[in-house]
Write an enzyme that holds these catalytic residues in place. Structure first.
Site, mmCIF file in Angstrom:
data_model
loop_
_atom_site.group_PDB
_atom_site.id
_atom_site.type_symbol
_atom_site.label_atom_id
_atom_site.label_comp_id
_atom_site.label_asym_id
_atom_site.label_seq_id
_atom_site.Cartn_x
_atom_site.Cartn_y
_atom_site.Cartn_z
ATOM 1 N N TYR A 45 0.831 -1.380 -0.038
ATOM 2 C CA TYR A 45 0.290 -0.057 -0.003
ATOM 3 C C TYR A 45 0.959 1.508 0.062
ATOM 4 O O TYR A 45 1.862 1.599 0.894
ATOM 5 C CB TYR A 45 -1.005 -0.172 1.180
ATOM 6 N N GLY B 220 5.816 -5.981 5.082
ATOM 7 C CA GLY B 220 5.687 -5.706 3.794
ATOM 8 C C GLY B 220 4.190 -5.597 3.271
ATOM 9 O O GLY B 220 3.898 -5.495 2.075
ATOM 10 N N LYS B 221 3.284 -4.823 4.138
ATOM 11 C CA LYS B 221 1.968 -4.566 3.710
ATOM 12 C C LYS B 221 1.791 -3.387 3.072
ATOM 13 O O LYS B 221 1.016 -2.766 2.540
ATOM 14 C CB LYS B 221 0.890 -4.875 4.961
ATOM 15 N N LEU B 222 2.827 -2.280 3.760
ATOM 16 C CA LEU B 222 2.863 -0.816 3.536
ATOM 17 C C LEU B 222 4.249 -0.761 2.612
ATOM 18 O O LEU B 222 5.110 -1.344 3.121
ATOM 19 C CB LEU B 222 2.710 -0.004 4.575
#
Length: 357
Positions: free
Chosen positions: A297, A325-327
């Site tokens: 994101y 690693g989601k943002l």
């Protein structure tokens, strides 16, 4: 003895400095000169003007200002695919129209929510209403108050009441309008297909019966081709009724079928942003989508009341999400800690005012 010797010797240029009056000031690498202002609040100011004033202040006010900035940038980015995660009792407490309008105005590309929100959304679409209530009556304990509500067949959501006959109407709506078309399809259907069928039926009945309240969230998503994902649909009256219907009809839901279109949508996004209202399954489902894509994101805003120290996902910071690693490392993100029924309208109004000029 020289001054630098008295101060402990050479520090490589990072020691105390002396001002023009000879006073020694400490070295301040963490500190930056950025004086706080004081919010200037006047009658007649707009929401965006108020939130701008929050930027002069600290603590929660500064967080709200930053979140409004990030949300406005995210919603105004034409190349950004926006995922809205909606948990908690948002529909029954009066946030329904805000979410539906965001969808209708093209600010949401995918909605991840709970079966409870979809249930209460449908109840209002077909003519039911939630009512102002109270947590307890004067002269009665909370238990006595809820025992009385039980006898009167009224369900309580904190200070909101819902008469139980609305659930009977909802059950009839599902059995007559929503489930039969799904049975006619070949094989199992995805939960997103169930949500789309719910939105279609809500819109049809709302229009046919000339219901005063609007058709709502699922209907707006259906009409604007916005997928609705409900990964824990079983944990709701909607899911319970689907299971009961499946005992006598050929209705099977495929819980994994939504994963492909959801991850494809994330994979194909030029930029991606998420607005996380509350936590729970919708928040995690929205964030984990990026784990199977080569991206993460670019924008994230969350509203939560949960603390991070418990280690639970609902209170997990967006900085923690960055470690997974989601943002993206350089993602713009902000968190607001407080009641979403207060802060969602505030942030949306401020962002809309900035976007619409």
């Amino acid at each position: 003895m020289r001054d630098e010797d008295a101060a402990g010797g050479d520090d490589g240029g990072h020691g105390d400095e002396t001002d023009h009056e000879g006073h020694r000031e400490p070295s301040r690498e963490a500190f930056s000169h950025d004086p706080l202002g004081h919010a200037d609040v006047t009658g007649g100011m707009t929401v965006a003007e108020l939130v701008d004033q929050y930027g002069h202040a600290g603590i929660g006010a500064e967080s709200v200002h930053e979140a409004a900035d990030v949300l406005a940038e995210m919603l105004s980015d034409d190349d950004c695919t926006v995922f809205l995660s909606l948990a908690g009792a948002m529909v029954p407490t009066g946030m329904r129209r805000i979410v539906a309008d965001l969808i209708r105005d093209g600010h949401v590309d995918a909605l991840v929510t709970t079966g409870a929100n979809l249930t209460h959304d449908a109840i209002e679409a077909i003519g039911g209403k939630h009512h102002h209530g109270e947590t307890h009556q004067a002269g009665k304990s909370m238990r006595e108050h809820d025992e009385q509500l039980r006898d009167e067949e009224v369900d309580r959501i904190y200070n909101v009441y819902l008469p139980q006959e609305h659930f009977a109407q909802f059950e009839s709506h599902l059995r007559e309008e929503v489930f039969p078309p799904l049975v006619d399809r070949d094989g199992a259907v995805s939960i997103a297909e169930l949500c789309a069928e719910l939105g279609r039926a809500n819109a049809d009945v709302n229009d046919r019966d000339d219901v005063a309240e609007g058709p709502g969230v699922a209907a707006a998503a259906y009409e604007h081709d916005v997928p609705v994902y409900c990964p824990a649909v079983q944990d709701s009256v909607l899911g319970l009724q689907a299971w009961m219907y499946s005992q006598t009809a050929d209705l099977t839901l495929d819980a994994l079928a939504d994963m492909t279109p959801l991850t494809d949508q994330a994979f194909d996004a030029d930029d991606a942003g998420c607005l996380l209202v509350g936590g729970g399954v919708p928040k995690n489902f929205t964030l984990q989508t990026m784990l199977v894509t080569p991206r993460a994101y670019n924008y994230a805003v969350q509203i939560t009341m949960d603390p991070e120290a418990t280690g639970g996902l609902s209170g997990a910071t967006l900085e923690e999400a960055r470690s997974w690693g989601k943002l993206e490392k350089d993602a713009r993100n902000a968190s607001v800690y407080g009641d979403a029924t207060v802060y969602l309208p505030l942030l949306v109004a401020a962002a809309r005012e900035r976007i619409d000029g």
